[in-house]
Motif scaffolding. Structure first.
Motif, short mmCIF file in Angstrom:
data_model
loop_
_atom_site.label_atom_id
_atom_site.label_comp_id
_atom_site.label_asym_id
_atom_site.label_seq_id
_atom_site.Cartn_x
_atom_site.Cartn_y
_atom_site.Cartn_z
N GLN A 56 0.85 -1.18 0.00
CA GLN A 56 0.00 0.00 0.00
C GLN A 56 0.89 1.23 0.00
O GLN A 56 1.96 1.25 0.62
CB GLN A 56 -0.93 0.01 1.21
CG GLN A 56 -1.90 1.17 1.16
CD GLN A 56 -3.03 1.07 2.15
OE1 GLN A 56 -3.11 0.13 2.92
NE2 GLN A 56 -3.90 2.05 2.12
N ASP A 57 0.43 2.26 -0.68
CA ASP A 57 1.17 3.52 -0.73
C ASP A 57 1.25 4.14 0.65
O ASP A 57 0.38 3.94 1.50
CB ASP A 57 0.46 4.48 -1.70
CG ASP A 57 1.23 5.77 -1.90
OD1 ASP A 57 2.34 5.72 -2.44
OD2 ASP A 57 0.71 6.84 -1.50
N LEU B 65 -2.37 1.09 -4.27
CA LEU B 65 -1.32 0.08 -4.16
C LEU B 65 -0.20 0.42 -5.12
O LEU B 65 -0.44 1.03 -6.16
CB LEU B 65 -1.89 -1.31 -4.48
CG LEU B 65 -3.09 -1.73 -3.64
CD1 LEU B 65 -3.65 -3.05 -4.15
CD2 LEU B 65 -2.72 -1.82 -2.17
N VAL B 66 1.01 0.02 -4.77
CA VAL B 66 2.17 0.27 -5.63
C VAL B 66 2.85 -1.05 -5.94
O VAL B 66 3.13 -1.84 -5.04
CB VAL B 66 3.19 1.23 -4.96
CG1 VAL B 66 4.36 1.51 -5.89
CG2 VAL B 66 2.51 2.53 -4.53
N ASP C 168 -8.70 -4.60 -0.02
CA ASP C 168 -9.58 -3.95 0.96
C ASP C 168 -8.90 -2.78 1.65
O ASP C 168 -9.54 -1.75 1.91
CB ASP C 168 -10.07 -4.96 2.00
CG ASP C 168 -11.03 -5.98 1.42
OD1 ASP C 168 -11.57 -5.75 0.31
OD2 ASP C 168 -11.23 -7.03 2.08
N THR C 169 -7.60 -2.91 1.98
CA THR C 169 -6.91 -1.81 2.66
C THR C 169 -6.86 -0.55 1.82
O THR C 169 -6.81 0.56 2.36
CB THR C 169 -5.46 -2.18 3.08
OG1 THR C 169 -4.69 -2.45 1.91
CG2 THR C 169 -5.44 -3.36 4.02
N TRP D 218 -5.00 2.03 -8.55
CA TRP D 218 -5.99 2.88 -7.90
C TRP D 218 -7.37 2.25 -7.99
O TRP D 218 -7.66 1.54 -8.94
CB TRP D 218 -6.07 4.22 -8.62
CG TRP D 218 -4.94 5.15 -8.39
CD1 TRP D 218 -3.74 5.18 -9.03
CD2 TRP D 218 -4.90 6.23 -7.46
NE1 TRP D 218 -2.97 6.20 -8.55
CE2 TRP D 218 -3.66 6.86 -7.59
CE3 TRP D 218 -5.82 6.71 -6.53
CZ2 TRP D 218 -3.30 7.96 -6.83
CZ3 TRP D 218 -5.47 7.81 -5.76
CH2 TRP D 218 -4.22 8.42 -5.91
N PRO D 219 -8.27 2.60 -7.05
CA PRO D 219 -9.68 2.32 -7.30
C PRO D 219 -10.05 3.14 -8.54
O PRO D 219 -9.72 4.33 -8.61
CB PRO D 219 -10.40 2.85 -6.06
CG PRO D 219 -9.34 3.04 -5.02
CD PRO D 219 -8.06 3.25 -5.76
#
Length: 154
Positions: free
Chosen positions: A39-40, A46-47, A102-103, A122-123
């Motif tokens: 996670q960023d 997310l990365v 989810d996070t 990204w979402p």
């Protein structure tokens, strides 16, 4: 290695997503076989790091964060403990664990964004970018400062 582009995709019920072909080509040309996902630090995204980029980042962080400073060691531990190593399957998909999706608030629709040496996920409906004026001001200020530093150093 340069990832460029902004591509929408979807995850399936198991969390699998097709890594865009243009990103797979960059990885293949660089001889990269696996990716690290986390996670960023700043945003709900997310990365994906190619393993060589991740290793370089780990070396850089280890040099800057002391093992003998409690807060720095905790920051390092926090950063490295929440990662997952991913491989690309024969169909070109990656499997993103559901708890990681989810996070970041990611459901099914996602957006892959090439960020040079990393790929953001990204979402799809919640990608944050600067408005035009803020963006132009940051670029102008940064580039003026960079040019001034170069002139001062000559």
């Amino acid at each position: 290695m340069r990832f460029l582009g902004n591509i929408e995709a979807k995850t399936d019920a198991k969390g699998r997503a097709f890594l865009p072909a243009q990103f797979r080509k960059v990885l293949a040309a660089s001889g990269e076989g696996s990716l690290v996902l986390r996670q960023d630090v700043f945003e709900d995204l997310l990365v994906l790091y190619p393993i060589s980029v991740w290793n370089h980042l780990m070396d850089e962080m280890r040099q800057k964060l002391s093992r003998w400073d409690r807060k720095q060691q905790m920051a390092y531990r926090t950063f490295v403990s929440s990662v997952v190593e991913l491989t690309i399957d024969a169909s070109g998909r990656i499997l993103i664990p559901r708890y990681i999706l989810d996070t970041a608030g990611i459901r099914q629709a996602i957006r892959f964004v090439g960020m040079g040496d990393t790929i953001e996920i990204w979402p799809a409906d919640n990608m944050k970018i600067m408005d035009r004026d803020d963006f132009s001001n940051v670029i102008e200020d940064t580039m003026k400062k960079t040019i001034k530093e170069e002139v001062d150093n000559d």
